[in-house]
Design a protein around this motif. Sequence first.
Motif, mmCIF file in Angstrom:
data_model
loop_
_atom_site.group_PDB
_atom_site.id
_atom_site.type_symbol
_atom_site.label_atom_id
_atom_site.label_comp_id
_atom_site.label_asym_id
_atom_site.label_seq_id
_atom_site.Cartn_x
_atom_site.Cartn_y
_atom_site.Cartn_z
ATOM 1 N N GLY A 1 2.974 16.691 27.142
ATOM 2 C CA GLY A 1 4.352 17.059 26.844
ATOM 3 C C GLY A 1 4.909 16.253 25.683
ATOM 4 O O GLY A 1 5.607 16.794 24.813
ATOM 5 N N GLU A 2 4.588 14.943 25.635
ATOM 6 C CA GLU A 2 5.025 14.110 24.523
ATOM 7 C C GLU A 2 4.371 14.559 23.224
ATOM 8 O O GLU A 2 5.018 14.561 22.162
ATOM 9 N N LEU A 3 3.101 14.946 23.296
ATOM 10 C CA LEU A 3 2.387 15.412 22.117
ATOM 11 C C LEU A 3 3.026 16.679 21.562
ATOM 12 O O LEU A 3 3.308 16.783 20.354
ATOM 13 N N VAL A 4 3.266 17.646 22.425
ATOM 14 C CA VAL A 4 3.852 18.911 21.984
ATOM 15 C C VAL A 4 5.270 18.697 21.458
ATOM 16 O O VAL A 4 5.646 19.225 20.404
ATOM 17 N N SER A 5 6.052 17.893 22.148
ATOM 18 C CA SER A 5 7.420 17.626 21.710
ATOM 19 C C SER A 5 7.430 16.884 20.373
ATOM 20 O O SER A 5 8.329 17.087 19.553
ATOM 21 N N GLY A 6 6.426 16.028 20.156
ATOM 22 C CA GLY A 6 6.358 15.300 18.896
ATOM 23 C C GLY A 6 6.217 16.217 17.711
ATOM 24 O O GLY A 6 6.706 15.921 16.618
ATOM 25 N N HIS A 7 5.545 17.365 17.901
ATOM 26 C CA HIS A 7 5.342 18.309 16.801
ATOM 27 C C HIS A 7 6.389 19.420 16.768
ATOM 28 O O HIS A 7 6.757 19.886 15.684
ATOM 29 N N PHE A 8 6.863 19.841 17.931
ATOM 30 C CA PHE A 8 7.711 21.038 17.992
ATOM 31 C C PHE A 8 9.120 20.780 18.513
ATOM 32 O O PHE A 8 9.931 21.713 18.557
ATOM 33 N N GLY A 9 9.415 19.550 18.893
ATOM 34 C CA GLY A 9 10.744 19.288 19.431
ATOM 35 C C GLY A 9 11.003 20.120 20.671
ATOM 36 O O GLY A 9 10.186 20.179 21.591
ATOM 37 N N ASP A 10 12.143 20.818 20.696
ATOM 38 C CA ASP A 10 12.524 21.641 21.845
ATOM 39 C C ASP A 10 12.281 23.124 21.604
ATOM 40 O O ASP A 10 12.832 23.976 22.308
ATOM 41 N N PRO B 1 6.735 14.586 13.127
ATOM 42 C CA PRO B 1 7.737 13.790 12.417
ATOM 43 C C PRO B 1 8.025 12.482 13.148
ATOM 44 O O PRO B 1 7.962 12.419 14.376
ATOM 45 N N PRO B 2 8.339 11.417 12.394
ATOM 46 C CA PRO B 2 8.647 10.134 13.042
ATOM 47 C C PRO B 2 9.960 10.204 13.821
ATOM 48 O O PRO B 2 10.810 11.050 13.579
ATOM 49 N N GLY B 3 10.103 9.289 14.755
ATOM 50 C CA GLY B 3 11.354 9.181 15.491
ATOM 51 C C GLY B 3 11.361 9.848 16.845
ATOM 52 O O GLY B 3 12.271 9.632 17.637
ATOM 53 N N ARG B 4 10.336 10.667 17.153
ATOM 54 C CA ARG B 4 10.299 11.318 18.453
ATOM 55 C C ARG B 4 9.594 10.419 19.454
ATOM 56 O O ARG B 4 8.583 9.807 19.143
ATOM 57 N N LEU B 5 10.129 10.365 20.651
ATOM 58 C CA LEU B 5 9.708 9.382 21.646
ATOM 59 C C LEU B 5 8.276 9.615 22.101
ATOM 60 O O LEU B 5 7.872 10.726 22.402
ATOM 61 N N ARG B 6 7.501 8.520 22.100
ATOM 62 C CA ARG B 6 6.200 8.519 22.747
ATOM 63 C C ARG B 6 6.045 7.192 23.461
ATOM 64 O O ARG B 6 6.205 6.121 22.833
ATOM 65 N N VAL B 7 5.762 7.236 24.739
ATOM 66 C CA VAL B 7 5.631 6.014 25.533
ATOM 67 C C VAL B 7 4.146 5.710 25.706
ATOM 68 O O VAL B 7 3.436 6.456 26.397
ATOM 69 N N PRO B 8 3.626 4.642 25.078
ATOM 70 C CA PRO B 8 2.198 4.326 25.215
ATOM 71 C C PRO B 8 1.880 3.848 26.619
ATOM 72 O O PRO B 8 2.723 3.274 27.314
ATOM 73 N N PRO C 1 0.831 -1.212 0.000
ATOM 74 C CA PRO C 1 0.000 0.000 0.000
ATOM 75 C C PRO C 1 0.858 1.252 0.000
ATOM 76 O O PRO C 1 2.055 1.202 0.331
ATOM 77 N N PRO C 2 0.266 2.386 -0.362
ATOM 78 C CA PRO C 2 1.045 3.628 -0.337
ATOM 79 C C PRO C 2 1.392 4.045 1.085
ATOM 80 O O PRO C 2 0.729 3.650 2.043
ATOM 81 N N ASP C 3 2.437 4.858 1.217
ATOM 82 C CA ASP C 3 2.816 5.393 2.518
ATOM 83 C C ASP C 3 1.784 6.403 2.996
ATOM 84 O O ASP C 3 0.989 6.931 2.207
ATOM 85 N N ASP C 4 1.829 6.682 4.292
ATOM 86 C CA ASP C 4 0.829 7.567 4.898
ATOM 87 C C ASP C 4 1.465 8.884 5.329
ATOM 88 O O ASP C 4 1.972 9.006 6.432
ATOM 89 N N ASP C 5 1.445 9.876 4.448
ATOM 90 C CA ASP C 5 1.941 11.198 4.812
ATOM 91 C C ASP C 5 1.047 11.856 5.861
ATOM 92 O O ASP C 5 1.485 12.753 6.587
ATOM 93 N N GLU C 6 -0.203 11.407 5.933
ATOM 94 C CA GLU C 6 -1.142 11.983 6.897
ATOM 95 C C GLU C 6 -0.684 11.735 8.331
ATOM 96 O O GLU C 6 -0.950 12.543 9.222
ATOM 97 N N ALA C 7 0.016 10.632 8.569
ATOM 98 C CA ALA C 7 0.467 10.329 9.926
ATOM 99 C C ALA C 7 1.421 11.401 10.438
ATOM 100 O O ALA C 7 1.345 11.801 11.610
ATOM 101 N N ASP C 8 2.313 11.889 9.585
ATOM 102 C CA ASP C 8 3.241 12.935 10.014
ATOM 103 C C ASP C 8 2.493 14.216 10.356
ATOM 104 O O ASP C 8 2.861 14.935 11.296
#
Length: 326
Positions: free
Chosen positions: A248-257, A38-45, A26-33
């Motif tokens: 905090g994880e949500l905000v960091s996932g979008h804005f980093g530091d 961006p991928p690679g930023r820590l989120r602990v479920p 299937p095609p990749d999901d740009d919507e997820a980003d």
Amino acid sequence: MAYEKRTWPEGPPWRTFSGAATMPEPPDDDEADRRLGPPGRLRVPRAEELRLVNAALLLRRPLLVTGRPGVGKSGLAYRISRELRLGRVLHWSVTSRTTLASGLYEYDAIGRAQATQDAADRTGRPSIGNYVQLGPLGTGMLPYRLPRVVLIDEIDKCDADLPNDLLTLFEDAWFEVPPLVRVKQTEAAATVHTADPGHTAVVENGVVRAHAFPVVVMTSNGEREFPEAFMRRCLRLDIPDPDAETLGELVSGHFGDLLGDRQEALIHEFLQRSSRVGGLAADQLLNAAYLATSGLYQQEGSDANEWQSVLAAIWHPLGGEGADSR
């Protein structure tokens, strides 16, 4: 690792389906980003989230995700798809007029009739597949080697019949497309459009049969009760209001530091206001974080009142005018 080479854990024998895996990656999901950052930023479920998602994957059962509006229920589908590399999420938004057929396929009978009439003086007829488009749920039931992720959003808004109509599909993982069944003697293999833009699939004898049961994530705001038979076939995950760490994880996932020391104070203020007005949505926090990093507003000094006015505008109560918005 290539999609075709990856393994997938076996499910119970009674949840194994017979469709041959014929669909390409299937095609990749740009919507997820866009939704998650961006991928690679820590989120602990949360532990419960991890347990129930794993159980749903292993049992090949739909996951009913409940919680207050704005707590991030639909985001779970995008996290599953991105972390497991399952491609583009198939999003089916439900309303009171939604029927099972609309999630499975659409057939443009008028368009086909007009095209057939236009071709009457020419050799050949247009393929019926040109006028059939599989919906998000129908596309998810195509025979991919690895499951697709299907997001059935706000299912509590549906007509009373839809949960019961889904039962057979969830049990058997196949369905017929009646317009294609009617012409299978003359057009046994029809190439139809799918819910992935620009993509097609071949449907044999009018039947779509899954190879891997899709990862079905259904979201509900808890506005209604569902039939027992429907609930018996689902696993239910309740999403609580996010705490400071989750936000905090949500905000960091979008804005980093980018927010630096301001992030903790902004989240603290958001939680205080949310408790006063009966709940705010997480995307309202993201709006404030974006404005705070834009450089257009000063949160301290003489311009602090302007910043507070902006926050009051974007952190408006979800329930309307009746809530305290101080």
